[in-house]
Design an enzyme around this catalytic site. Structure first.
Site, PDB file in Angstrom:
ATOM      1  N   ASP A 189     -10.370 -10.434  -3.952  1.00 35.76           N
ATOM      2  CA  ASP A 189      -9.494 -11.299  -4.745  1.00 35.76           C
ATOM      3  C   ASP A 189     -10.046 -12.711  -4.935  1.00 35.76           C
ATOM      4  O   ASP A 189      -9.303 -13.636  -5.237  1.00 35.76           O
ATOM      5  CB  ASP A 189      -8.115 -11.403  -4.069  1.00 35.76           C
ATOM      6  CG  ASP A 189      -7.318 -10.120  -4.184  1.00 35.76           C
ATOM      7  OD1 ASP A 189      -7.842  -9.145  -4.755  1.00 35.76           O
ATOM      8  OD2 ASP A 189      -6.181 -10.079  -3.691  1.00 35.76           O
TER       9      ASP A 189
ATOM     10  N   ASP B  95       0.824  -1.213   0.000  1.00 41.32           N
ATOM     11  CA  ASP B  95       0.000   0.000   0.000  1.00 41.32           C
ATOM     12  C   ASP B  95       0.852   1.255   0.000  1.00 41.32           C
ATOM     13  O   ASP B  95       0.696   2.147  -0.855  1.00 41.32           O
ATOM     14  CB  ASP B  95      -0.903   0.017   1.239  1.00 41.32           C
ATOM     15  CG  ASP B  95      -1.960  -1.065   1.234  1.00 41.32           C
ATOM     16  OD1 ASP B  95      -2.146  -1.703   0.188  1.00 41.32           O
ATOM     17  OD2 ASP B  95      -2.596  -1.272   2.275  1.00 41.32           O
TER      18      ASP B  95
ATOM     19  N   SER C 241      -5.241  -5.342  -3.686  1.00 41.27           N
ATOM     20  CA  SER C 241      -4.466  -4.568  -2.718  1.00 41.27           C
ATOM     21  C   SER C 241      -3.417  -3.698  -3.400  1.00 41.27           C
ATOM     22  O   SER C 241      -2.887  -2.774  -2.783  1.00 41.27           O
ATOM     23  CB  SER C 241      -3.756  -5.496  -1.724  1.00 41.27           C
ATOM     24  OG  SER C 241      -4.656  -5.960  -0.757  1.00 41.27           O
TER      25      SER C 241
END
Length: 537
Positions: free
Chosen positions: A352, A273, A462
């Site tokens: 996901d 991130d 992500s």
């Protein structure tokens, strides 16, 4: 039937001691009303026995907004003026007397550290299973989950005093069977992907600025960005410093807000991130890591609420989620709606697990991606020429390689927001469609990030969400101020400038939904050409 079996297992063991505690706590209460049903267990979840009374619990009681219809109407107006937290509290938050009544109830029931959130939307307290069992007239069981965790669940309805039913929305913290999970996926070294238009290669986080057409924009050095995290941030801060040093970027000021924990198992997620946001933007002014104590619903909700109460960052990354039908959607939607009213944008990974986030064989999205008050970001597989020139994108679906696939489908419970009505595959639906946009997510074309001092190749939605967060920070920088909640602005731009501002992804599926021209349930509008969006927004 599962609920009845659980009840029969625990009633004989718990009713005697629970009754005496409950009677003391409820001496002034005439009636109780249900606010939450018994926790539904999924396939593979096993009840071990009654929960020990000494089990610690963090309970969060959410309170209903005032003037909700008025707030909804205000937000539906294009170009509405952002509210300050003080203005929101004065017009829409629960009253001080309402919050105090809930806090007093928790205190009298035996909870400690009872606090009222600054926006009065949450009242939290700490206790044990016996405290919660008595306060909410319920029973608890110890559960071994299908994914190998020791958890607990309320085996009967959670109840509150009837006098509080017009104030209380939900009670969180009575179960840990269903919790959020992160969406980072490591590359399968044996996977080989090809495309006629470009190459499937790994990328330095700094590559995406050029790939997604943002190289004409100035670095977002005056913008602060938030990230929802969990655990110890010590390694994450060190990895970010190594990343910026390796890439000739200025050191980023990092602020950690929250209690966190000693957990380091999520280092790769938070590294993905933070480094991709910084790489995409060329360096942000500040990263604020809002650090939750765990990924349990009660801890994440208080973390989200800390973001909106502070109103210190215009865009926030959320690279996690859970099955929509298990999530505290009513409570968290209120928090995200306050964020929208303040012009804040929560960017949320779409998941996901393909179209079936719940793993039940159906089509259900991940939450909070399905909230109508956030931007949901799906995933693509990215193909490039010379590493930094965009060539093509397809729907990310590597389920056959155990690498995951982009989440995306219609919501089963969330109403469609006004700005999404009549758009693409979701045009005739009454429900929110996920995702809104998409960016690279395939681990095979993912990011090379530093994790605990070593390089790792990671993808997942992500990765996609941080890339949008970085893009939105660049747009804020280019505009000179925060233009407000991103979702309706993106849909407005797509209506006028779709061919120049977006890469339309038209090939692939996520084992439930298929790509199509224009907006679809796999990648939304596709990926942004960021510089063009900034000029047309």
């Amino acid at each position: 039937m599962a609920s009845l079996r659980i009840k029969s297992l625990v009633v004989a063991l718990t009713v005697a001691s629970a009754t005496s505690v409950f009677a003391a706590a409820q001496s002034n209460v005439d009636a109780m009303v249900s606010v939450k049903h018994a926790t539904v267990l999924h396939k593979g979840d096993t009840v071990v026995g009654p929960l020990a009374f000494s089990r610690p619990m963090h309970i969060v009681v959410s309170l209903k907004l005032r003037n909700k219809a008025q707030l909804d109407a205000y937000l539906a107006k294009p170009g509405h003026k952002p509210l300050t937290p003080e203005q929101f509290k004065a017009q829409y938050a629960p009253t001080a007397s309402q919050a105090k009544a809930v806090a007093d109830y928790l205190t009298k029931a035996g909870f400690s550290k009872v606090t009222i959130a600054p926006n009065r939307m949450l009242v939290e307290g700490y206790g044990h299973a016996d405290t919660a069992q008595a306060a909410f007239n319920t029973t608890f069981v110890h559960v071994h989950t299908h994914d190998g965790r020791d958890a607990y669940a309320n085996a009967s309805d959670v109840k509150i005093p009837a006098a509080l039913q017009d104030t209380v929305l939900e009670v969180l913290g009575t179960q840990t069977v269903h919790i959020a999970h992160t969406f980072a996926h490591r590359v399968n070294p044996h996977a080989v992907h090809t495309d006629a238009n470009g190459s499937a290669v790994a990328h330095n986080p700094t590559d995406y600025n050029a790939i997604y057409g943002a190289s004409s924009l100035a670095a977002a050095t005056s913008v602060s960005v938030g990230i929802i995290t969990e655990g110890s941030m010590t390694n994450v801060e060190s990895d970010l410093q190594q990343f910026t040093s390796n890439n000739g970027l200025a050191t980023v000021n990092v602020q950690v807000v929250g209690s966190g924990s000693s957990d380091t198992s999520g280092d790769g997620e938070w590294d993905l991130d933070s480094q991709d946001i910084v790489g995409m933007t060329g360096g942000v002014q500040q990263l604020v890591l809002y650090d939750a104590a765990s990924l349990n619903d009660s801890d994440l909700t208080t973390d989200y609420n800390a973001v909106v109460s502070a109103n210190a960052v215009p865009v926030i990354n959320v690279s996690l989620g859970e099955c929509e039908t298990n999530a505290p959607t009513s409570t968290d939607d209120q928090i995200f709606e306050q964020a929208e009213s303040q012009g804040q944008t929560f960017s949320v990974s779409s998941g996901d697990s393909g179209a079936d986030e719940c793993g039940t064989g159906g089509i259900t999205p991940s939450y909070p991606a399905s909230s109508p008050y956030v931007v949901a970001v799906g995933g693509t597989e990215l193909y490039t020429n010379n590493t930094t020139t965009w060539a093509d994108e397809t729907v990310w679906n590597n389920l056959s390689e155990n690498e995951g696939a982009t989440g995306g489908s219609p919501s089963t419970i969330e109403s469609i927001p006004s700005w999404q009505q009549g758009v693409g595959q979701n045009g005739s639906s009454q429900f929110r469609g996920v995702p809104d946009i998409a960016f690279n997510a395939s681990p095979d074309t993912g990011s090379q990030v530093i994790v605990d001092g070593q390089s790792q190749q990671i993808g997942g939605t992500s990765l996609a969400s941080p890339l949008f967060v970085g893009s939105w920070a660049l747009i804020i920088q280019a505009k000179g101020s925060n233009p407000g909640f991103a979702a309706p602005l993106i849909y407005q731009d797509a209506a006028s400038n779709y061919s120049t501002d977006f890469h339309d992804v038209t090939s692939g599926n996520n084992n439930g939904e298929s790509a199509a021209a224009g907006w679809d349930y796999t990648t939304g509008f596709g990926s942004l050409i960021v510089g063009n969006v900034a000029s047309h927004l």
